[in-house]
Design a protein around this motif. Structure first.
Motif, PDB file in Angstrom:
ATOM      1  N   GLU A  85       0.828  -1.205   0.071  1.00 33.61           N
ATOM      2  CA  GLU A  85       0.104  -0.073   0.112  1.00 33.61           C
ATOM      3  C   GLU A  85       0.674   1.319   0.085  1.00 33.61           C
ATOM      4  O   GLU A  85       0.489   2.266  -0.630  1.00 33.61           O
ATOM      5  N   PRO A  86       1.944   1.176   0.809  1.00 33.59           N
ATOM      6  CA  PRO A  86       2.773   2.590   0.756  1.00 33.59           C
ATOM      7  C   PRO A  86       3.449   2.912  -0.388  1.00 33.59           C
ATOM      8  O   PRO A  86       4.061   3.887  -0.751  1.00 33.59           O
ATOM      9  N   SER A  87       3.692   1.899  -1.410  1.00 35.60           N
ATOM     10  CA  SER A  87       4.391   2.223  -2.805  1.00 35.60           C
ATOM     11  C   SER A  87       3.754   3.355  -3.518  1.00 35.60           C
ATOM     12  O   SER A  87       2.554   3.458  -3.701  1.00 35.60           O
ATOM     13  N   TYR A  88       4.562   4.108  -4.218  1.00 34.70           N
ATOM     14  CA  TYR A  88       4.023   5.280  -4.851  1.00 34.70           C
ATOM     15  C   TYR A  88       3.203   4.835  -6.001  1.00 34.70           C
ATOM     16  O   TYR A  88       2.507   5.643  -6.677  1.00 34.70           O
ATOM     17  N   ASN A  89       3.479   3.679  -6.579  1.00 32.72           N
ATOM     18  CA  ASN A  89       2.783   3.026  -7.476  1.00 32.72           C
ATOM     19  C   ASN A  89       1.314   2.245  -7.739  1.00 32.72           C
ATOM     20  O   ASN A  89       0.634   2.190  -8.533  1.00 32.72           O
ATOM     21  N   VAL A  90       1.093   2.083  -6.250  1.00 35.95           N
ATOM     22  CA  VAL A  90      -0.102   1.392  -5.973  1.00 35.95           C
ATOM     23  C   VAL A  90      -1.375   2.409  -5.976  1.00 35.95           C
ATOM     24  O   VAL A  90      -1.107   3.551  -5.176  1.00 35.95           O
ATOM     25  N   VAL A  91      -2.408   2.031  -6.516  1.00 34.28           N
ATOM     26  CA  VAL A  91      -3.478   2.871  -6.645  1.00 34.28           C
ATOM     27  C   VAL A  91      -4.775   2.404  -6.102  1.00 34.28           C
ATOM     28  O   VAL A  91      -5.752   2.876  -6.160  1.00 34.28           O
ATOM     29  N   GLY A  92      -4.669   1.139  -5.465  1.00 31.87           N
ATOM     30  CA  GLY A  92      -5.576   0.689  -5.128  1.00 31.87           C
ATOM     31  C   GLY A  92      -6.494   1.093  -3.867  1.00 31.87           C
ATOM     32  O   GLY A  92      -6.326   2.343  -3.559  1.00 31.87           O
ATOM     33  N   PRO A  93      -7.347   0.622  -3.175  1.00 33.32           N
ATOM     34  CA  PRO A  93      -7.658  -0.763  -3.272  1.00 33.32           C
ATOM     35  C   PRO A  93      -8.809  -1.195  -4.474  1.00 33.32           C
ATOM     36  O   PRO A  93      -9.388   0.008  -5.069  1.00 33.32           O
ATOM     37  N   TYR A  94      -8.830  -2.412  -4.564  1.00 37.47           N
ATOM     38  CA  TYR A  94      -9.942  -2.671  -5.620  1.00 37.47           C
ATOM     39  C   TYR A  94     -11.102  -1.751  -5.400  1.00 37.47           C
ATOM     40  O   TYR A  94     -11.875  -1.452  -6.632  1.00 37.47           O
ATOM     41  N   ASP A  95     -11.865  -1.984  -4.240  1.00 30.55           N
ATOM     42  CA  ASP A  95     -13.332  -1.672  -4.464  1.00 30.55           C
ATOM     43  C   ASP A  95     -13.349   0.050  -4.542  1.00 30.55           C
ATOM     44  O   ASP A  95     -14.599   0.420  -4.503  1.00 30.55           O
ATOM     45  N   LYS A  96     -12.308   0.570  -4.602  1.00 27.91           N
ATOM     46  CA  LYS A  96     -12.273   1.984  -5.074  1.00 27.91           C
ATOM     47  C   LYS A  96     -12.848   2.357  -6.649  1.00 27.91           C
ATOM     48  O   LYS A  96     -13.231   3.237  -7.118  1.00 27.91           O
ATOM     49  N   TYR A  97     -12.563   1.235  -7.386  1.00 24.73           N
ATOM     50  CA  TYR A  97     -12.797   1.337  -8.857  1.00 24.73           C
ATOM     51  C   TYR A  97     -13.875   0.067  -9.421  1.00 24.73           C
ATOM     52  O   TYR A  97     -14.687   0.550 -10.267  1.00 24.73           O
ATOM     53  N   ILE A  98     -13.858  -1.026  -8.444  1.00 26.41           N
ATOM     54  CA  ILE A  98     -14.990  -1.906  -9.062  1.00 26.41           C
ATOM     55  C   ILE A  98     -15.462  -2.701  -7.676  1.00 26.41           C
ATOM     56  O   ILE A  98     -15.028  -2.680  -6.845  1.00 26.41           O
TER      57      ILE A  98
END
Ligand code: SF4
Length: 138
Positions: A98-111
């Motif tokens: 989660e703290p990574s610059y590249n991670v944009v999750g979580p899934y339930d934010k989008y689907i």
């Protein structure tokens, strides 16, 4: 027609495996459930090669900047109603990346995600149980 589709979905869910950005161990466990030892096809669960033929998505890995558009595209292509099952701790929230610059999750934010199956990787029994739990939600 809607009820017939729902009946068919419960009796024999066709599943598409969507690897967003996993390390591939969860993917190997998903393949395990197709082997003669676990043999999920005896329950009518079939792995299909196209999201257009799927009733459910098995998603693995984290969503990052590169995989997000692909995840959204695959979800759009899946006929509705469709189940989304997050496999592995990476697909759950919060996760170690989660703290990574590249991670944009979580899934339930989008689907919409119906069931999460924790584990790194989860055992085949847990994946089968997760699919059954998702079907019970229908
Ligand atoms: S949950 Fe574990 S095994 Fe599964 S993709 Fe993430 S790091 Fe790999």
């Amino acid at each position: 027609m809607g009820n017939a589709k729902l009946w068919g979905l419960k009796k024999s869910p066709w599943v598409f495996h969507l690897a967003a950005a996993p390390c591939n161990n969860c993917d190997i466990e998903i393949l395990d459930i197709l082997t003669p030892r676990w043999d999920v096809e005896r329950f009518g669960i079939v792995l299909v090669g196209s999201p257009r033929h799927a009733d459910a998505l098995l998603v693995t890995g984290v969503i990052n900047r590169k995989s997000l558009p692909r995840v959204l595209r695959v979800y759009e292509q899946t006929p509705k109603p469709c189940l989304v099952i997050g496999v592995g701790s990476c697909a759950c929230h919060p996760h170690i990346f989660e703290p990574s610059y590249n991670v944009v999750g979580p899934y339930d934010k989008y689907i919409p995600v119906d069931v999460y199956i924790p584990g790194c990787p989860p055992k085949p029994e847990a994946i089968i149980l997760g699919v059954v739990k998702a079907l019970k939600r229908l």
